[in-house]
Write an enzyme that holds these catalytic residues in place. Sequence first.
Site, PDB file in Angstrom:
ATOM      1  CD  GLU A 317       0.031  -1.337   3.288  1.00 34.22           C
ATOM      2  OE1 GLU A 317       0.216  -2.221   2.482  1.00 34.22           O
ATOM      3  OE2 GLU A 317       0.202  -1.295   4.489  1.00 34.22           O
ATOM      4  CG  HIS A 341      -6.019  -5.505   1.281  1.00 33.74           C
ATOM      5  ND1 HIS A 341      -6.632  -5.801   2.479  1.00 33.74           N
ATOM      6  CD2 HIS A 341      -4.699  -5.203   1.268  1.00 33.74           C
ATOM      7  CE1 HIS A 341      -5.538  -6.082   3.327  1.00 33.74           C
ATOM      8  NE2 HIS A 341      -4.606  -5.538   2.902  1.00 33.74           N
ATOM      9  CD  GLU A 342      -2.411  -3.830  -1.227  1.00 32.46           C
ATOM     10  OE1 GLU A 342      -1.850  -3.078  -0.170  1.00 32.46           O
ATOM     11  OE2 GLU A 342      -2.257  -4.977  -1.031  1.00 32.46           O
ATOM     12  CG  HIS A 345      -3.327  -0.678   3.434  1.00 33.94           C
ATOM     13  ND1 HIS A 345      -3.281  -0.927   4.887  1.00 33.94           N
ATOM     14  CD2 HIS A 345      -3.085  -1.876   3.049  1.00 33.94           C
ATOM     15  CE1 HIS A 345      -3.056  -2.153   5.357  1.00 33.94           C
ATOM     16  NE2 HIS A 345      -3.157  -2.743   4.205  1.00 33.94           N
ATOM     17  CD  GLU A 364      -2.307  -5.364   6.592  1.00 38.00           C
ATOM     18  OE1 GLU A 364      -3.318  -5.801   5.806  1.00 38.00           O
ATOM     19  OE2 GLU A 364      -1.234  -4.925   5.980  1.00 38.00           O
ATOM     20  CG  ASP A 419       9.086  -9.538   7.267  1.00 40.24           C
ATOM     21  OD1 ASP A 419       8.272  -8.678   7.432  1.00 40.24           O
ATOM     22  OD2 ASP A 419      10.030  -9.378   6.414  1.00 40.24           O
ATOM     23  CE1 TYR A 427      -3.014  -8.522   5.259  1.00 41.83           C
ATOM     24  CE2 TYR A 427      -1.899  -9.777   6.898  1.00 41.83           C
ATOM     25  CZ  TYR A 427      -1.925  -8.832   5.870  1.00 41.83           C
ATOM     26  OH  TYR A 427      -0.715  -8.508   5.294  1.00 41.83           O
TER      27      TYR A 427
HETATM   28 ZN   LIG Z   1      -2.729  -4.968   3.953  1.00 43.57          ZN
END
Ligand SMILES: [Zn+2]
Length: 647
Positions: A317, A341-342, A345, A364, A419, A427
């Site tokens: 994003e 979705h992006e 953001h 998220e 990560d 999410y």
């Molecule tokens: Zn995302």
Amino acid sequence: MKTSYKYLLLAAAFSLAACQQESEDTKSSKETVKQEQAVDKGEVKGAEAKHTETTRVDEHSYGNLDEVELKHLDLELNVNFEARSLEGFVDITFDRLKDGVSTLVLDTRDIDIQKAQYMTDAGWVDTEFDLADKNPVLGSKLTVELDDNTTKARVYYRTQPQASGLQWLTPEQTAGKKHPFVYSQAQAIHARSFIPIQDSPAVRVTYKANLKTPKDLLAVMSAFNEPDTELDGDYHFEMPQAIPPYLIALGVGNLEFKAMSDRTGVYAEPGLLDASVAEFNDTEEMVKVTEEMFGPYRWGRYDLLILPPSFPFGGMENPRLSFITPTVIAGDKSLVNLIAHELAHSWSGNLVTNATWRDFWLNEGFTSYVENRIMEELYGKKRATMERALDVQGLRQEVEALPKGDTILNVNLDGRDPDDAFSGVPYTKGQMFLTYLENKFGREVFDEFLVEYFNSHAFQSLTTEEFKKYLNENLLEKHPGVVSMDEINVWIHEPMLPEMMPNPTSDAFTTIDSKTKAWLGGETQLSEMGSAEWTVHEWLHFINNLPEDLKLEQMKQLDQAFSLTDSTNNEIAHAWLMLAVKTNYDVVMPRLETYLVSIGRRKLIVPLYRELMNTDEGAKFAKRVYKVARPGYHPLAQGTIDEIVGK
Ligand SMILES: [Zn+2]
């Protein structure tokens, strides 16, 4: 970021011992952040931001956040494809939060530091700096000596070819095969591999940048991009809104631009441009419906950059310029929820930001919720419900396999690289938490709450605790007796999925389930499934819910009836290839090889490698194919798959 690790378990955290040793250091980064409304340059009237003070810890930054507050960056970088390096300097403008501050402490990883300076009344003067040994998670702490008054420092540096936040592609690794390509991916803590910076999402900076590139290539950044920029190898960017470092992004390649509306457009390699525009030309409508629901889009333009297939994510994003995988160009807009979705953001994540990576669900969960609301508004309830149901199916499977601690929304990262804790939990569990609140309070009340939440926290970062306080004061206490704080705490701090979680069901899926049952029971033929009318979502539900002990004869029947091995939809192909590996249907092997070599999106390839490794035969195949595919993958994908398959 859209990762949707429905079936993906990431490699176990590495070097935990080393990070724990470092925790003494990182604990010192207590921060008193003055939250201020960022400069909005009057593009859109910014909402009134509250001015609050909080004490913060970011275990993922060495930066002395409690002593200096970064305000602005000026970047001067030469993009050197031969050396695979960004070379130049960054000027960092900051406020001093205390008297007697004598150093500026920054995060770096694998960066050669050549010289440091600070600004005086008489101009720049050289200063001492110290680059500490590298910590495997955090990188190397860079300490720059300051004099008593300066508020500007300059660091001359060169990135290294292995920079974790950059992917340097040879011409062969691009769609057009003629020009090299480089792009950045800074989330979560990779900005430090290409800019010496306080790499915490609690930091916000505006920036200007000058990039020098080969003359035939175009550079774009997460900033204002002039739609009709001429190719001259010398590009200027300005980002007037203050953003966290993980949203600083660049891409350089043989790119062309095509407008989709006055404020939306696509940058892509020429061969992908028309297909991308055709696929994503609902973007302007998406911006409009999101503005109607959740308030103004505050970033000026909204463009898309289509990356080569090796991009390890679905999308990223980056503000004003979302980075998008080409694997969602399906020809029928069936996977454009990625764009929703992006875009979402731009409200949740980019405008209102998680203060630390433990609060990642604030980015998220809200974004997945807004994404699905956009899909409902634009493509109808049926599709939105199917997408929600597929995500929840994936989440239910995934939490069974995750370490319990990683199923908590406000996750404890324990010094791990953020990560390594990525999963579908922030999410989809986050989205279901908000869906639960919507169901309880009603859409009208909940939407009002969300609009006010976005407005009052615009251009600020907040922690989970701050969110809980805000939620309590502005929703729970205003509508007493609907939801208790105890219930909120179960959602946010307890592992696994709570009983009270909504369970989205789709009538279309129920119909498929009963038809599948009839076929498996020998009562009907595949030709009677009614599949001619199915959408991609129905296909995914059908394939994902077939039993894993299907006989080869049944796999053959499916393939003959529906040509699934030849599906050009990357999601359907993924689902079918997974099932084929599980059932030893080896007809797919050549297709599987092409798939793994041509795509680098982790969500699509990692589960396949993992599944292949379960048998000797599969492991042999995986090792052979990975050898060919590995050089084309992003360092992040390489890291994940090295753990599964071995180098
Ligand atoms: Zn995302």
